[in-house]
Scaffold this motif. Structure first.
Motif, PDB file in Angstrom:
ATOM      1  N   ILE A 155      -3.885  -3.849   8.668  1.00  0.00           N
ATOM      2  CA  ILE A 155      -2.938  -3.359   9.680  1.00  0.00           C
ATOM      3  C   ILE A 155      -1.870  -4.425   9.913  1.00  0.00           C
ATOM      4  N   PRO A 156      -0.604  -4.133   9.584  1.00  0.00           N
ATOM      5  CA  PRO A 156       0.429  -5.166   9.700  1.00  0.00           C
ATOM      6  C   PRO A 156       0.853  -5.372  11.154  1.00  0.00           C
ATOM      7  N   GLN A 157       0.740  -6.591  11.638  1.00  0.00           N
ATOM      8  CA  GLN A 157       1.177  -6.916  12.994  1.00  0.00           C
ATOM      9  C   GLN A 157       2.613  -7.442  13.021  1.00  0.00           C
ATOM     10  N   THR A 158       3.108  -7.868  11.858  1.00  0.00           N
ATOM     11  CA  THR A 158       4.461  -8.398  11.747  1.00  0.00           C
ATOM     12  C   THR A 158       5.077  -7.893  10.444  1.00  0.00           C
ATOM     13  N   ARG A 159       6.360  -8.148  10.288  1.00  0.00           N
ATOM     14  CA  ARG A 159       7.037  -7.813   9.031  1.00  0.00           C
ATOM     15  C   ARG A 159       6.512  -8.681   7.887  1.00  0.00           C
ATOM     16  N   PHE A 160       6.101  -9.886   8.201  1.00  0.00           N
ATOM     17  CA  PHE A 160       5.525 -10.755   7.175  1.00  0.00           C
ATOM     18  C   PHE A 160       4.228 -10.145   6.643  1.00  0.00           C
ATOM     19  N   ASP A 161       3.443  -9.558   7.528  1.00  0.00           N
ATOM     20  CA  ASP A 161       2.212  -8.895   7.097  1.00  0.00           C
ATOM     21  C   ASP A 161       2.521  -7.724   6.172  1.00  0.00           C
ATOM     22  N   LEU A 162       3.551  -6.963   6.510  1.00  0.00           N
ATOM     23  CA  LEU A 162       3.936  -5.833   5.666  1.00  0.00           C
ATOM     24  C   LEU A 162       4.392  -6.317   4.293  1.00  0.00           C
ATOM     25  N   LEU A 163       5.146  -7.409   4.271  1.00  0.00           N
ATOM     26  CA  LEU A 163       5.555  -8.000   2.996  1.00  0.00           C
ATOM     27  C   LEU A 163       4.335  -8.388   2.159  1.00  0.00           C
ATOM     28  N   ASP A 164       3.331  -8.971   2.797  1.00  0.00           N
ATOM     29  CA  ASP A 164       2.121  -9.378   2.078  1.00  0.00           C
ATOM     30  C   ASP A 164       1.387  -8.183   1.478  1.00  0.00           C
ATOM     31  N   LEU A 165       1.413  -7.055   2.178  1.00  0.00           N
ATOM     32  CA  LEU A 165       0.762  -5.853   1.652  1.00  0.00           C
ATOM     33  C   LEU A 165       1.475  -5.319   0.415  1.00  0.00           C
ATOM     34  N   LEU A 166       2.797  -5.451   0.384  1.00  0.00           N
ATOM     35  CA  LEU A 166       3.589  -4.869  -0.701  1.00  0.00           C
ATOM     36  C   LEU A 166       3.766  -5.811  -1.887  1.00  0.00           C
ATOM     37  N   ARG A 167       3.420  -7.084  -1.692  1.00  0.00           N
ATOM     38  CA  ARG A 167       3.711  -8.094  -2.721  1.00  0.00           C
ATOM     39  C   ARG A 167       2.835  -7.983  -3.978  1.00  0.00           C
ATOM     40  N   PRO A 168       1.533  -7.770  -3.868  1.00  0.00           N
ATOM     41  CA  PRO A 168       0.690  -7.832  -5.079  1.00  0.00           C
ATOM     42  C   PRO A 168       1.007  -6.720  -6.081  1.00  0.00           C
ATOM     43  N   ALA A 169       0.904  -7.030  -7.359  1.00  0.00           N
ATOM     44  CA  ALA A 169       0.992  -5.984  -8.383  1.00  0.00           C
ATOM     45  C   ALA A 169      -0.192  -5.044  -8.198  1.00  0.00           C
ATOM     46  N   GLY A 170       0.063  -3.771  -8.318  1.00  0.00           N
ATOM     47  CA  GLY A 170      -1.009  -2.802  -8.163  1.00  0.00           C
ATOM     48  C   GLY A 170      -1.445  -2.590  -6.722  1.00  0.00           C
ATOM     49  N   THR A 171      -0.595  -2.929  -5.761  1.00  0.00           N
ATOM     50  CA  THR A 171      -0.942  -2.721  -4.365  1.00  0.00           C
ATOM     51  C   THR A 171      -1.210  -1.245  -4.083  1.00  0.00           C
ATOM     52  N   PRO A 172      -2.243  -0.937  -3.306  1.00  0.00           N
ATOM     53  CA  PRO A 172      -2.524   0.467  -2.973  1.00  0.00           C
ATOM     54  C   PRO A 172      -1.458   1.080  -2.073  1.00  0.00           C
ATOM     55  N   TYR A 173      -0.521   0.270  -1.618  1.00  0.00           N
ATOM     56  CA  TYR A 173       0.530   0.776  -0.729  1.00  0.00           C
ATOM     57  C   TYR A 173       1.812   1.134  -1.485  1.00  0.00           C
ATOM     58  N   ALA A 174       1.777   0.976  -2.818  1.00  0.00           N
ATOM     59  CA  ALA A 174       2.932   1.364  -3.628  1.00  0.00           C
ATOM     60  C   ALA A 174       3.194   2.863  -3.476  1.00  0.00           C
ATOM     61  N   GLY A 175       4.413   3.203  -3.123  1.00  0.00           N
ATOM     62  CA  GLY A 175       4.790   4.597  -2.943  1.00  0.00           C
ATOM     63  C   GLY A 175       4.207   5.245  -1.706  1.00  0.00           C
ATOM     64  N   ARG A 176       3.556   4.451  -0.841  1.00  0.00           N
ATOM     65  CA  ARG A 176       2.877   5.024   0.330  1.00  0.00           C
ATOM     66  C   ARG A 176       3.415   4.463   1.651  1.00  0.00           C
ATOM     67  N   VAL A 177       4.590   3.818   1.586  1.00  0.00           N
ATOM     68  CA  VAL A 177       5.259   3.333   2.792  1.00  0.00           C
ATOM     69  C   VAL A 177       6.558   4.115   2.954  1.00  0.00           C
ATOM     70  N   ALA A 178       6.824   4.584   4.167  1.00  0.00           N
ATOM     71  CA  ALA A 178       8.009   5.399   4.418  1.00  0.00           C
ATOM     72  C   ALA A 178       8.860   4.796   5.525  1.00  0.00           C
ATOM     73  N   THR A 179      10.152   5.077   5.472  1.00  0.00           N
ATOM     74  CA  THR A 179      11.083   4.703   6.527  1.00  0.00           C
ATOM     75  C   THR A 179      12.217   5.707   6.530  1.00  0.00           C
ATOM     76  N   TYR A 180      13.153   5.563   7.462  1.00  0.00           N
ATOM     77  CA  TYR A 180      14.272   6.510   7.555  1.00  0.00           C
ATOM     78  C   TYR A 180      15.211   6.389   6.361  1.00  0.00           C
ATOM     79  N   ASP A 181      15.805   7.505   5.983  1.00  0.00           N
ATOM     80  CA  ASP A 181      16.934   7.505   5.068  1.00  0.00           C
ATOM     81  C   ASP A 181      18.164   7.149   5.900  1.00  0.00           C
TER      82      ASP A 181
END
Length: 355
Positions: A155-181
């Protein structure tokens, strides 16, 4: 007859408009008297299902008044309001938008009626500009996650945490994070631009979004529903008022106010100077700023209890110093400068190139 049941309004008076003249207008609802002595035309970006109870509270004590509430997308509402102003057309009596940078621009172009009262004068400077624009809500920009599918450790508490989730190759969060267009959403653009001004993490976060195949889409409710249903695992920069409202009926939604900083939006209200009913518009503004109106806004979560309790991180206290209110000031017009906007959008398109 006064319409006091919002369910009745939704079933009897909610219309999906498809005529060419209503392009960009999503819905319209009528509140109050069936045979009105007075009509107040309100155009807003706030969902009818969210703001409707506030309007109902207002009209319930004002016999003879009917409110015509039109729900618009922020970009379309800005363009229409600007056109009405330039052509001197009496369109809306009240305009309320989450695209507050656009509202500041409208005021700067002399589109607003000036008004002052005991209640407006009590607002802090950040929520009142030139007695022509007023901030009426308090809503944090939050991260939303699926409680069933995102482990506690992720659970990301900061933007740095979110970056850490997205950084690894093969992250399970690839294609599973959404934001506004941000090209389609004035609010999304405002939040992204504020991020770029606020934090050194924005460039890295944008790069991580692109590399991990994050999704840029519309709109608040659709994004939150997508998280609840598992289409997305995490959503970034979503309005906390909508997220908490959805959470009330769906426990799968978790909400985080980022502890590095949390943007806080105050939807802006303007009374167009060419409106047909400026006095009634001023009375509605005073209602929103009164104790009765403030309570109605709290009940619909448009004044967020997450901010009042400072317990936005699933019960963990958020420091008041982490809050970054978006004040109403000419500084917001920088976001609408043509060259600045195009440069910013070009970088965004490179991150989210589309299908």
């Amino acid at each position: 007859m006064i319409l006091t049941s919002f369910r009745t309004v939704l079933t009897a008076a909610l219309l999906v408009l498809s005529t060419p003249g209503a392009q960009g207008q999503e819905m319209v609802a009528l509140f109050g008297a069936d045979a009105p002595a007075e009509v107040l035309v309100m155009r807003s970006t706030t969902d009818i299902a969210v703001f409707g109870p506030v309007v109902e509270t207002y009209v319930s004590t004002r016999p003879g008044l009917q409110v015509r509430y039109e729900q618009w997308g922020s970009n379309e509402l800005y363009r229409l309001s600007r056109r009405n102003c330039r052509e001197g057309v009496a369109g809306a009596d009240v305009v309320i938008s989450s695209g507050v940078h656009q509202m500041v621009q409208l005021v700067n172009e002399a589109c607003a009626w000036t008004y002052s009262s005991r209640l407006t004068e009590r607002l802090p400077d950040a929520l009142r500009w030139r007695d022509e624009l007023w901030g009426i809500t308090r809503e944090p920009a939050v991260m939303v996650y699926n409680r069933d599918l995102v482990p506690d450790r992720d659970i990301p508490q900061t933007r740095f945490d979110l970056l850490d989730l997205l950084r690894p190759a093969g992250t399970p969060y690839a294609g599973r994070v959404a934001t506004y267009d941000i090209e389609q959403s004035g609010l999304g653009y405002l939040f992204a631009f504020a991020d770029a001004q606020e934090a050194s993490t924005f460039g890295a976060l944008q790069e991580s979004f692109g590399r991990s195949g994050a999704v840029s889409t519309c709109c608040s409710v659709d994004i939150i529903r997508g998280v609840a249903e598992g289409k997305y695992l995490i959503a970034y920069n979503v309005l906390g008022s909508y997220a908490q409202g959805y959470q009330r009926g769906d426990s799968r939604i978790g909400i985080v106010l980022p502890s590095d900083y949390t943007l806080v939006l105050a939807r802006a209200l303007m009374i167009p100077k060419q409106g047909a009913n400026t006095q009634a518009a001023a009375q509605f503004l005073d209602f929103l700023l009164s104790a009765e109106g403030t309570l109605a806004l709290r009940n619909t979560l448009l004044i967020s209890p997450l901010l009042e309790t400072e317990e936005g991180n699933e019960g963990e206290a958020l420091s008041a110093t982490a809050l970054r209110p978006i004040g109403l000031s000419p500084a917001l017009m920088v976001a609408l400068d043509a060259l600045t906007r195009e440069t910013f959008l070009r970088r965004w398109r490179a991150t989210f190139p589309g299908p």
